[in-house]
Design a protein around this motif. Structure first.
Motif, PDB file in Angstrom:
ATOM      1  N   LEU A  49     -11.392   1.429  11.384  1.00 18.82           N
ATOM      2  CA  LEU A  49     -11.499   2.804  11.172  1.00 18.82           C
ATOM      3  C   LEU A  49     -10.869   3.092   9.534  1.00 18.82           C
ATOM      4  N   PHE A  50      -9.960   2.414   9.225  1.00 15.79           N
ATOM      5  CA  PHE A  50      -9.415   2.100   7.936  1.00 15.79           C
ATOM      6  C   PHE A  50     -10.182   1.612   6.958  1.00 15.79           C
ATOM      7  N   ILE A  65      -2.756   5.120   2.895  1.00 17.57           N
ATOM      8  CA  ILE A  65      -4.236   4.918   3.680  1.00 17.57           C
ATOM      9  C   ILE A  65      -4.836   6.402   3.906  1.00 17.57           C
ATOM     10  N   HIS A  66      -3.922   7.228   4.270  1.00 17.52           N
ATOM     11  CA  HIS A  66      -4.453   8.635   4.694  1.00 17.52           C
ATOM     12  C   HIS A  66      -5.210   9.213   3.422  1.00 17.52           C
ATOM     13  N   ASP A  67      -4.690   8.988   2.198  1.00 14.67           N
ATOM     14  CA  ASP A  67      -5.370   9.419   0.910  1.00 14.67           C
ATOM     15  C   ASP A  67      -6.466   8.916   0.838  1.00 14.67           C
ATOM     16  N   ASP A  68      -6.794   7.555   0.872  1.00 13.65           N
ATOM     17  CA  ASP A  68      -8.159   7.274   1.013  1.00 13.65           C
ATOM     18  C   ASP A  68      -8.914   7.767   1.982  1.00 13.65           C
ATOM     19  N   LEU A  69      -8.549   8.158   3.062  1.00 17.87           N
ATOM     20  CA  LEU A  69      -9.418   8.577   4.110  1.00 17.87           C
ATOM     21  C   LEU A  69      -9.384  10.265   4.280  1.00 17.87           C
ATOM     22  N   ARG A  70      -8.654  10.981   2.893  1.00 19.37           N
ATOM     23  CA  ARG A  70      -8.603  12.397   3.059  1.00 19.37           C
ATOM     24  C   ARG A  70      -7.872  12.886   4.125  1.00 19.37           C
ATOM     25  N   GLN A  94      -9.727  14.922  11.050  1.00 22.63           N
ATOM     26  CA  GLN A  94     -11.111  14.671  10.534  1.00 22.63           C
ATOM     27  C   GLN A  94     -11.019  13.361   9.289  1.00 22.63           C
ATOM     28  N   VAL A  95     -11.319  12.440   9.599  1.00 22.92           N
ATOM     29  CA  VAL A  95     -11.439  11.512   8.449  1.00 22.92           C
ATOM     30  C   VAL A  95     -12.660  11.052   7.687  1.00 22.92           C
ATOM     31  N   GLU A  96     -12.694  10.826   6.362  1.00 28.49           N
ATOM     32  CA  GLU A  96     -13.917  10.664   5.921  1.00 28.49           C
ATOM     33  C   GLU A  96     -13.961   9.114   5.774  1.00 28.49           C
ATOM     34  N   LEU A  97     -15.028   8.577   6.247  1.00 30.00           N
ATOM     35  CA  LEU A  97     -15.573   7.151   6.350  1.00 30.00           C
ATOM     36  C   LEU A  97     -16.548   6.829   5.488  1.00 30.00           C
ATOM     37  N   ASP A  99     -19.733   6.048   6.363  1.00 29.58           N
ATOM     38  CA  ASP A  99     -20.745   6.846   6.953  1.00 29.58           C
ATOM     39  C   ASP A  99     -20.506   8.314   6.907  1.00 29.58           C
ATOM     40  N   GLY A 100     -19.565   8.802   6.545  1.00 34.06           N
ATOM     41  CA  GLY A 100     -19.536  10.255   6.822  1.00 34.06           C
ATOM     42  C   GLY A 100     -18.183  10.738   7.461  1.00 34.06           C
ATOM     43  N   PRO A 101     -18.143  11.989   7.895  1.00 34.38           N
ATOM     44  CA  PRO A 101     -16.924  12.398   8.530  1.00 34.38           C
ATOM     45  C   PRO A 101     -16.736  11.656   9.973  1.00 34.38           C
ATOM     46  N   HIS A 102     -15.569  11.329  10.220  1.00 32.82           N
ATOM     47  CA  HIS A 102     -15.415  11.052  11.850  1.00 32.82           C
ATOM     48  C   HIS A 102     -14.236  11.795  12.358  1.00 32.82           C
ATOM     49  N   PHE A 103     -14.432  12.144  13.791  1.00 33.43           N
ATOM     50  CA  PHE A 103     -13.654  13.314  14.302  1.00 33.43           C
ATOM     51  C   PHE A 103     -12.770  12.465  15.363  1.00 33.43           C
ATOM     52  N   LEU A 104     -11.043  12.504  15.101  1.00 36.58           N
ATOM     53  CA  LEU A 104     -10.650  11.891  15.916  1.00 36.58           C
ATOM     54  C   LEU A 104      -9.588  12.505  16.840  1.00 36.58           C
ATOM     55  N   GLU A 105      -9.387  12.176  18.055  1.00 40.05           N
ATOM     56  CA  GLU A 105      -8.427  12.964  18.985  1.00 40.05           C
ATOM     57  C   GLU A 105      -7.211  11.810  18.881  1.00 40.05           C
ATOM     58  N   SER A 106      -6.098  12.479  18.401  1.00 40.07           N
ATOM     59  CA  SER A 106      -4.978  11.516  18.212  1.00 40.07           C
ATOM     60  C   SER A 106      -3.650  12.019  18.980  1.00 40.07           C
ATOM     61  N   ARG A 107      -2.647  11.026  19.212  1.00 39.03           N
ATOM     62  CA  ARG A 107      -1.506  11.291  20.014  1.00 39.03           C
ATOM     63  C   ARG A 107      -0.591  10.734  18.993  1.00 39.03           C
ATOM     64  N   MET A 108       0.666  11.369  18.913  1.00 38.14           N
ATOM     65  CA  MET A 108       1.748  10.594  18.096  1.00 38.14           C
ATOM     66  C   MET A 108       2.837  10.866  18.966  1.00 38.14           C
TER      67      MET A 108
END
Length: 190
Positions: A49-50, A65-70, A94-97, A99-108
């Motif tokens: 993903l990164f 890394i977040h900066d790179d992925l917006r 949402q992260v920018e990869l 191939d375009g935007p990707h939508f993540l479902e996340s848990r911290m």
């Protein structure tokens, strides 16, 4: 045999073992960070993903890394502050990869040792393909519903699952009458 299964694996072997287990989970990205947000573990899925190799991101700050992925780092820090108080936090991002935007479902969740926060674990699933499939399904359903051509959707046994309005207009059968029947219904002389 030890009573506690965690005693069966030497503590220094656990990170490697856990990493191998997580790499067998192809849709779950796992990252652990310390309290300064330096990556201490990165699963192969998370590294993909990164856009890096796992070994290249361990030791880097996840915020860099977040900066790179917006990714919104202010939001990330707010979530981390809440999690540090205990519990966990579910969120979508949402992260920018490439191939375009990707939508993540996340848990911290916080990682605690002897009652003291020592880091965080982040679990994410990429929901992009699922969301795109849902969008295609909705588009297809609207296309069928509004088509001027009579359309019948059947299963593998040729049982009618659905019909559109044009079908009911042309044949005179209601959707309720047609669903569950086979297309041979049209040869019945109704």
């Amino acid at each position: 045999m030890p009573e506690d299964a965690s005693q069966a694996v030497p503590e220094d072997a656990l990170p490697s073992l856990v990493g191998r287990v997580l790499d067998l989970t192809p849709d779950l990205a796992v990252v652990t960070v310390d309290t300064e947000f330096r990556i201490t573990f990165c699963s192969a899925v998370a590294a993909r993903l990164f856009g890096h190799l796992a070994r290249d991101v361990v030791g880097r700050k996840v915020t860099d890394i977040h900066d790179d992925l917006r990714v919104d780092n202010d939001r990330f820090r707010r979530v981390a502050a809440k999690v540090a108080q205990g519990g966990e936090h579910l969120f979508e991002q949402q992260v920018e990869l490439e191939d375009g935007p990707h939508f993540l479902e996340s848990r911290m969740a916080g990682l605690f040792r002897d009652g003291r926060l020592v880091g965080y674990v982040l679990l994410s699933r990429d929901r992009t393909a699922h969301l795109r499939a849902q969008t295609r399904e909705r588009l297809l359903a609207r296309t069928i519903a509004h088509s001027p051509a009579a359309i019948i959707v059947t299963d593998a046994d040729e049982r009618i699952l659905s019909v559109n309005r044009a079908f009911t207009d042309v044949t005179g059968y209601t959707a309720e009458e047609a669903i569950g029947q086979t297309p041979r219904l049209l040869c019945s002389g109704h």
